[in-house]
Write a protein that holds these residues in place. Structure first.
Motif, PDB file in Angstrom:
ATOM      1  N   ASP A  42     -28.801  19.749 -49.438  1.00 22.94           N
ATOM      2  CA  ASP A  42     -29.613  18.891 -50.298  1.00 22.94           C
ATOM      3  C   ASP A  42     -28.764  18.299 -51.414  1.00 22.94           C
ATOM      4  O   ASP A  42     -28.880  17.110 -51.731  1.00 22.94           O
ATOM      5  CB  ASP A  42     -30.780  19.690 -50.888  1.00 22.94           C
ATOM      6  N   ARG A  43     -27.891  19.121 -52.009  1.00 22.41           N
ATOM      7  CA  ARG A  43     -27.006  18.614 -53.057  1.00 22.41           C
ATOM      8  C   ARG A  43     -26.079  17.538 -52.500  1.00 22.41           C
ATOM      9  O   ARG A  43     -25.826  16.519 -53.149  1.00 22.41           O
ATOM     10  CB  ARG A  43     -26.192  19.755 -53.669  1.00 22.41           C
ATOM     11  N   SER A  44     -25.559  17.758 -51.307  1.00 16.99           N
ATOM     12  CA  SER A  44     -24.666  16.781 -50.690  1.00 16.99           C
ATOM     13  C   SER A  44     -25.396  15.473 -50.401  1.00 16.99           C
ATOM     14  O   SER A  44     -24.868  14.380 -50.638  1.00 16.99           O
ATOM     15  CB  SER A  44     -24.080  17.340 -49.388  1.00 16.99           C
ATOM     16  N   ARG A  45     -26.613  15.584 -49.898  1.00 15.54           N
ATOM     17  CA  ARG A  45     -27.384  14.380 -49.605  1.00 15.54           C
ATOM     18  C   ARG A  45     -27.643  13.576 -50.875  1.00 15.54           C
ATOM     19  O   ARG A  45     -27.478  12.352 -50.905  1.00 15.54           O
ATOM     20  CB  ARG A  45     -28.722  14.751 -48.945  1.00 15.54           C
ATOM     21  N   ARG A  46     -28.036  14.259 -51.942  1.00  8.49           N
ATOM     22  CA  ARG A  46     -28.293  13.561 -53.200  1.00  8.49           C
ATOM     23  C   ARG A  46     -27.025  12.899 -53.723  1.00  8.49           C
ATOM     24  O   ARG A  46     -27.057  11.785 -54.257  1.00  8.49           O
ATOM     25  CB  ARG A  46     -28.869  14.527 -54.230  1.00  8.49           C
ATOM     26  N   ALA A  47     -25.902  13.591 -53.600  1.00 12.25           N
ATOM     27  CA  ALA A  47     -24.632  13.025 -54.050  1.00 12.25           C
ATOM     28  C   ALA A  47     -24.289  11.783 -53.237  1.00 12.25           C
ATOM     29  O   ALA A  47     -23.792  10.784 -53.774  1.00 12.25           O
ATOM     30  CB  ALA A  47     -23.520  14.067 -53.928  1.00 12.25           C
ATOM     31  N   ILE A  48     -24.577  11.822 -51.948  1.00 14.64           N
ATOM     32  CA  ILE A  48     -24.307  10.672 -51.077  1.00 14.64           C
ATOM     33  C   ILE A  48     -25.231   9.514 -51.425  1.00 14.64           C
ATOM     34  O   ILE A  48     -24.807   8.352 -51.490  1.00 14.64           O
ATOM     35  CB  ILE A  48     -24.465  11.081 -49.604  1.00 14.64           C
TER      36      ILE A  48
ATOM     37  N   ASP B  81     -26.630   8.874 -54.345  1.00 12.70           N
ATOM     38  CA  ASP B  81     -26.186   8.312 -55.630  1.00 12.70           C
ATOM     39  C   ASP B  81     -24.913   7.496 -55.458  1.00 12.70           C
ATOM     40  O   ASP B  81     -24.761   6.433 -56.074  1.00 12.70           O
ATOM     41  CB  ASP B  81     -25.958   9.438 -56.646  1.00 12.70           C
ATOM     42  N   ALA B  82     -23.999   7.991 -54.631  1.00 10.81           N
ATOM     43  CA  ALA B  82     -22.740   7.281 -54.408  1.00 10.81           C
ATOM     44  C   ALA B  82     -22.982   5.942 -53.727  1.00 10.81           C
ATOM     45  O   ALA B  82     -22.384   4.922 -54.099  1.00 10.81           O
ATOM     46  CB  ALA B  82     -21.799   8.146 -53.573  1.00 10.81           C
ATOM     47  N   ALA B  83     -23.841   5.929 -52.731  1.00 12.00           N
ATOM     48  CA  ALA B  83     -24.122   4.686 -51.999  1.00 12.00           C
ATOM     49  C   ALA B  83     -24.738   3.636 -52.917  1.00 12.00           C
ATOM     50  O   ALA B  83     -24.316   2.471 -52.928  1.00 12.00           O
ATOM     51  CB  ALA B  83     -25.048   4.973 -50.819  1.00 12.00           C
ATOM     52  N   LEU B  84     -25.728   4.027 -53.703  1.00 11.22           N
ATOM     53  CA  LEU B  84     -26.376   3.085 -54.612  1.00 11.22           C
ATOM     54  C   LEU B  84     -25.395   2.567 -55.655  1.00 11.22           C
ATOM     55  O   LEU B  84     -25.374   1.368 -55.967  1.00 11.22           O
ATOM     56  CB  LEU B  84     -27.571   3.754 -55.295  1.00 11.22           C
ATOM     57  N   ALA B  85     -24.572   3.463 -56.189  1.00  7.20           N
ATOM     58  CA  ALA B  85     -23.615   3.066 -57.223  1.00  7.20           C
ATOM     59  C   ALA B  85     -22.572   2.103 -56.677  1.00  7.20           C
ATOM     60  O   ALA B  85     -22.259   1.086 -57.301  1.00  7.20           O
ATOM     61  CB  ALA B  85     -22.942   4.304 -57.810  1.00  7.20           C
TER      62      ALA B  85
ATOM     63  N   ALA C 199     -15.918   9.546 -50.486  1.00  2.00           N
ATOM     64  CA  ALA C 199     -15.004   9.886 -51.577  1.00  2.00           C
ATOM     65  C   ALA C 199     -15.752   9.990 -52.895  1.00  2.00           C
ATOM     66  O   ALA C 199     -15.507  10.910 -53.692  1.00  2.00           O
ATOM     67  CB  ALA C 199     -13.899   8.836 -51.670  1.00  2.00           C
ATOM     68  N   ARG C 200     -16.663   9.069 -53.123  1.00  5.27           N
ATOM     69  CA  ARG C 200     -17.437   9.060 -54.374  1.00  5.27           C
ATOM     70  C   ARG C 200     -18.343  10.284 -54.456  1.00  5.27           C
ATOM     71  O   ARG C 200     -18.530  10.860 -55.526  1.00  5.27           O
ATOM     72  CB  ARG C 200     -18.264   7.780 -54.442  1.00  5.27           C
ATOM     73  N   ALA C 201     -18.897  10.689 -53.316  1.00  2.12           N
ATOM     74  CA  ALA C 201     -19.826  11.823 -53.293  1.00  2.12           C
ATOM     75  C   ALA C 201     -19.119  13.172 -53.224  1.00  2.12           C
ATOM     76  O   ALA C 201     -19.746  14.220 -53.405  1.00  2.12           O
ATOM     77  CB  ALA C 201     -20.777  11.688 -52.110  1.00  2.12           C
TER      78      ALA C 201
ATOM     79  N   LYS D  48     -16.166  12.272 -44.679  1.00  2.00           N
ATOM     80  CA  LYS D  48     -16.892  11.172 -44.050  1.00  2.00           C
ATOM     81  C   LYS D  48     -17.625  11.627 -42.789  1.00  2.00           C
ATOM     82  O   LYS D  48     -18.648  11.040 -42.412  1.00  2.00           O
ATOM     83  CB  LYS D  48     -15.949  10.012 -43.740  1.00  2.00           C
ATOM     84  N   GLN D  49     -17.135  12.688 -42.134  1.00  2.00           N
ATOM     85  CA  GLN D  49     -17.831  13.200 -40.961  1.00  2.00           C
ATOM     86  C   GLN D  49     -19.197  13.771 -41.315  1.00  2.00           C
ATOM     87  O   GLN D  49     -20.104  13.797 -40.485  1.00  2.00           O
ATOM     88  CB  GLN D  49     -16.968  14.245 -40.248  1.00  2.00           C
ATOM     89  N   THR D  50     -19.325  14.244 -42.554  1.00  2.00           N
ATOM     90  CA  THR D  50     -20.634  14.730 -43.008  1.00  2.00           C
ATOM     91  C   THR D  50     -21.635  13.588 -43.004  1.00  2.00           C
ATOM     92  O   THR D  50     -22.787  13.746 -42.573  1.00  2.00           O
ATOM     93  CB  THR D  50     -20.522  15.313 -44.433  1.00  2.00           C
ATOM     94  N   ILE D  51     -21.198  12.431 -43.468  1.00  2.00           N
ATOM     95  CA  ILE D  51     -22.082  11.269 -43.486  1.00  2.00           C
ATOM     96  C   ILE D  51     -22.399  10.816 -42.062  1.00  2.00           C
ATOM     97  O   ILE D  51     -23.562  10.558 -41.724  1.00  2.00           O
ATOM     98  CB  ILE D  51     -21.446  10.124 -44.295  1.00  2.00           C
ATOM     99  N   TYR D  52     -21.380  10.721 -41.228  1.00  2.00           N
ATOM    100  CA  TYR D  52     -21.609  10.277 -39.846  1.00  2.00           C
ATOM    101  C   TYR D  52     -22.495  11.260 -39.071  1.00  2.00           C
ATOM    102  O   TYR D  52     -23.174  10.867 -38.110  1.00  2.00           O
ATOM    103  CB  TYR D  52     -20.278  10.104 -39.119  1.00  2.00           C
ATOM    104  N   ARG D  53     -22.476  12.528 -39.480  1.00  2.00           N
ATOM    105  CA  ARG D  53     -23.321  13.510 -38.811  1.00  2.00           C
ATOM    106  C   ARG D  53     -24.798  13.278 -39.132  1.00  2.00           C
ATOM    107  O   ARG D  53     -25.684  13.577 -38.328  1.00  2.00           O
ATOM    108  CB  ARG D  53     -22.902  14.920 -39.228  1.00  2.00           C
TER     109      ARG D  53
END
Length: 207
Positions: A14-20, A22-26, A43-45, A49-54
């Protein structure tokens, strides 16, 4: 000695998702959608990057969920009031209040660029476009339908009016001016849209 407690993977996710989110919007706000990449978001989060692609197939999908998350959190903070247009008995005042808030959101530099990016990408990608409508636009539009039907029951709006078409008379002018940047999008403009629209919807004679 107490046993070692295993890390809570769901909380970490959940923390990782929120960080992602926030990073995307910013990043979209700072660099624009075209220059925002999955690698940059990761990188911002502070994640791989594999976490995001997953979790997501594209940066557009990340941005979509980020927007939904923002809306969900805002609704939670607002409580029940966040799920309805006010019904004070004064339809014009209620609609002006909501459209002024819409103007503020569209002009907000934090959300303007991501909103434009999703709208544009949704035109190119029909699947994303359908999700944009279903998950972001339709829930908001239904609030207008509910308020206009209440006004019909109260005798303020003619019975032969289709609330779904009527709400487009309110929303479309703001969206058109915002998308094309033809003229400033202001509270005064929102008020004028409400006044002109209600002249065509009201049961009484036009002023």
């Amino acid at each position: 000695m107490s046993p070692h407690k295993a890390p809570d993977s769901s909380r970490r996710s959940d923390r990782s998702r929120r960080a992602i989110y926030d990073a995307a919007l910013a990043l979209v706000g700072e660099a624009g959608y075209a220059r925002t990449t999955i690698e940059g978001i990761a990188a911002r989060a502070g994640v791989g990057k594999q976490t995001i692609y997953r979790w997501w197939p594209s940066k557009a999908a990340v941005l979509m969920e980020a927007f939904i998350d923002v809306g969900t959190r805002a609704a939670e903070e607002a409580g029940d009031a966040g799920y309805a247009i006010p019904d004070t008995g004064d339809l014009a005042a209620d609609l002006k209040l909501v459209l002024r808030a819409t103007v503020d959101e569209l002009n907000d530099p934090v959300t303007e660029a991501p909103t434009r990016a999703l709208a544009a990408e949704g035109i190119i990608d029909p699947v994303l476009g359908a999700q944009f409508v279903e998950k972001l636009l339709d829930p908001q539009m239904q609030l207008y339908v509910t308020r206009l039907r209440s006004a019909q029951e109260a005798g303020e709006v003619r019975d032969d009016i289709d609330p779904r078409i009527a709400l487009e008379l309110l929303i479309a002018p703001l969206t058109h001016r915002w998308l094309l940047r033809t003229l400033p999008l202001t509270h005064e403009y929102a008020d004028a849209v409400v006044d002109l629209t209600l002249r065509g919807l009201a049961t009484g004679p036009a002023e």
